[in-house]
Scaffold this active site. Structure first.
Site, PDB file in Angstrom:
ATOM      1  N   THR A   8       1.735  -4.573   4.098  1.00  0.00           N
ATOM      2  CA  THR A   8       1.531  -4.959   5.504  1.00  0.00           C
ATOM      3  C   THR A   8       0.983  -6.378   5.653  1.00  0.00           C
ATOM      4  OG1 THR A   8      -0.689  -3.994   5.548  1.00  0.00           O
ATOM      5  CG2 THR A   8       1.150  -2.588   6.244  1.00  0.00           C
ATOM      6  N   THR A  48       0.818  -1.217   0.000  1.00  0.00           N
ATOM      7  CA  THR A  48       0.000   0.000   0.000  1.00  0.00           C
ATOM      8  C   THR A  48       0.849   1.263   0.000  1.00  0.00           C
ATOM      9  OG1 THR A  48      -1.822  -1.109   1.111  1.00  0.00           O
ATOM     10  CG2 THR A  48      -1.736   1.267   1.339  1.00  0.00           C
ATOM     11  N   SER A  70       0.170  -9.719  -0.564  1.00  0.00           N
ATOM     12  CA  SER A  70      -0.611 -10.965  -0.489  1.00  0.00           C
ATOM     13  C   SER A  70      -0.159 -11.963  -1.545  1.00  0.00           C
ATOM     14  CB  SER A  70      -2.109 -10.725  -0.648  1.00  0.00           C
ATOM     15  OG  SER A  70      -2.444  -9.414  -0.685  1.00  0.00           O
ATOM     16  N   GLN A 104      -3.652 -20.493  18.667  1.00  0.00           N
ATOM     17  CA  GLN A 104      -4.409 -19.437  17.992  1.00  0.00           C
ATOM     18  C   GLN A 104      -4.552 -18.208  18.876  1.00  0.00           C
ATOM     19  OE1 GLN A 104      -8.343 -21.009  17.096  1.00  0.00           O
ATOM     20  NE2 GLN A 104      -7.403 -22.810  16.190  1.00  0.00           N
TER      21      GLN A 104
HETATM   22  N1  ASP Z   1      -2.564  -5.569   0.431  1.00  0.00           N
HETATM   23  C1  ASP Z   1      -1.516  -4.651   0.840  1.00  0.00           C
HETATM   24  C2  ASP Z   1      -0.202  -5.416   0.856  1.00  0.00           C
HETATM   25  O1  ASP Z   1       0.033  -6.169   1.762  1.00  0.00           O
HETATM   26  C3  ASP Z   1      -1.825  -4.070   2.170  1.00  0.00           C
HETATM   27  C4  ASP Z   1      -0.828  -3.069   2.709  1.00  0.00           C
HETATM   28  O2  ASP Z   1       0.281  -2.908   2.244  1.00  0.00           O
HETATM   29  O3  ASP Z   1      -1.169  -2.396   3.710  1.00  0.00           O
HETATM   30  O4  ASP Z   1       0.586  -5.274  -0.050  1.00  0.00           O
END
Ligand code: ASP
Length: 350
Positions: free
Chosen positions: A100, A25, A70, A287
């Site tokens: 993130t 992001t 992701s 968990q």
């Molecule tokens: N989907 C993004 C990623 O992990 C989320 C982020 O960077 O906050 O690349």
């Protein structure tokens, strides 16, 4: 290292840092349908004019194809590790800009892949892109650079793989993403922060690891023959059998309940036992956000260990999975089981 391109140097003279942009992001913009996608670093550099004014010399590199984290794969971790090994000589520290979503996995993987860590390797990112006015990316990046340069408190260095986010510097292999929206997106529930950034940066020197004898190097790779599963009421033999039937499986993280408990039904224990008997290292994590797997507290936990699983202590799922990937690439199952219960990079309280 085919997927990383070094773009060049920016900034005046000063401590020199290696900065690697992988996507996330931090550098995203909307595509034609309005969804966020990673931008090329060249497209966001106009949003980072302050980099030229910092008393730092930055060597800047980028993934040739920046990604939403992701989509991060173990082979990307090898690329990041190799870029760090390549660039670490002559640099006072490293900052990796990363999405993130899987930052805690990447930080964990790097902590096990790399040996001889004698300089800070700080991962950071943002919940809002630097192309937006209210981005948290600028603050995160500037403080990550300051920590990586290690110059704010004279000789205080953090020679570890860490995650810096909002105001916390966390050990990478203890970190977890805890919030999808908040700027306080990360925590390390089983370990105090290594530093807290306010007007000044307060380092917890008693928690920070001592530097290893450099130079930074990579010893071995990562096996992809590792997977995991979260227990849940209603799980049945089909679920577990399907997961454990993965061809070539060598490591399996079972995210169990509480102190490491699972069903005591025979079908369940039989699946775990037959996987263990055919040489799969089955590791039990919890968990729960915080706390530890304790063998023997409950019969439901003891039965899992009696079936051949080993306790993962207070390791995060992210740490246990990536540690298994590294260890199964280097060792036979006996050593993997033994080393999973030893602290190798600050990931486990013993
Ligand atoms: N989907 C993004 C990623 O992990 C989320 C982020 O960077 O906050 O690349």
């Amino acid at each position: 290292m085919s997927d990383v391109e070094v773009l060049g140097r920016i900034g005046p003279e000063g401590p020199s840092l290696f900065v690697l942009y992988t996507g996330g992001t931090f550098g995203m913009g909307a595509d034609a349908s309005g969804s966020l996608v990673p931008l090329d670093l060249r497209d966001i550099r106009d949003h980072l004019p302050f980099l030229r004014r910092l008393p730092l010399a930055l060597t800047v590199a980028t993934f040739v194809h920046p990604i939403d984290s992701s989509s991060m794969r173990p082979s990307d971790w090898i690329d990041i590790a190799d870029a760090i090994v390549d660039q670490a000589p002559g640099h006072a520290g490293v900052v990796v800009l990363h999405g993130t979503d899987t930052m805690a996995y990447t930080a964990s993987a790097l902590s096990f892949l790399l040996e001889g860590i004698d300089i800070p390797i700080v991962l950071t990112g943002a919940q809002r892109s630097v192309t937006e006015l209210r981005s948290d990316g600028r603050e995160n990046l500037v403080t990550a650079l300051a920590i990586a340069a290690g110059h704010l408190r004279g000789d205080v260095l953090v020679p570890e793989v860490t995650v810096f986010f909002a105001d916390l510097l966390l050990r990478g292999n203890r970190s977890v993403k805890v919030h999808a929206d908040s700027y306080h997106g990360f925590a390390s529930p089983n370990l105090p922060p290594l530093a807290t950034a306010g007007v000044s940066i307060e380092f917890a020197s008693n928690v920070i690891r001592a530097p290893s004898a450099g130079p930074i190097r990579r010893n071995g790779g990562m096996s992809s023959d590792v997977t995991g599963m979260r227990l849940h009421p209603g799980i049945d033999g089909y679920d577990l059998e399907a997961a454990l039937a993965r061809p070539g499986l060598r490591g399996f993280v079972l995210e169990a309940y509480g102190a490491g408990n699972g069903p005591t039904a025979q079908w369940f224990l039989n699946h775990v036992q037959s996987a263990a008997e055919r040489g799969v290292a089955v590791v039990v994590t919890t968990q729960c956000r915080a706390g530890s797997v304790v063998g023997g507290r409950y019969a439901s936990g003891s039965a899992l260990l009696a079936a051949g699983a080993v306790p993962g202590g207070d390791m995060t799922f992210e740490a246990a999975l990536t540690k298994l990937m590294v260890l199964t690439d280097r060792h036979g199952v006996g050593d993997v089981r033994r080393l999973m219960q030893q602290d190798l990079a600050g990931e486990l309280s013993v």
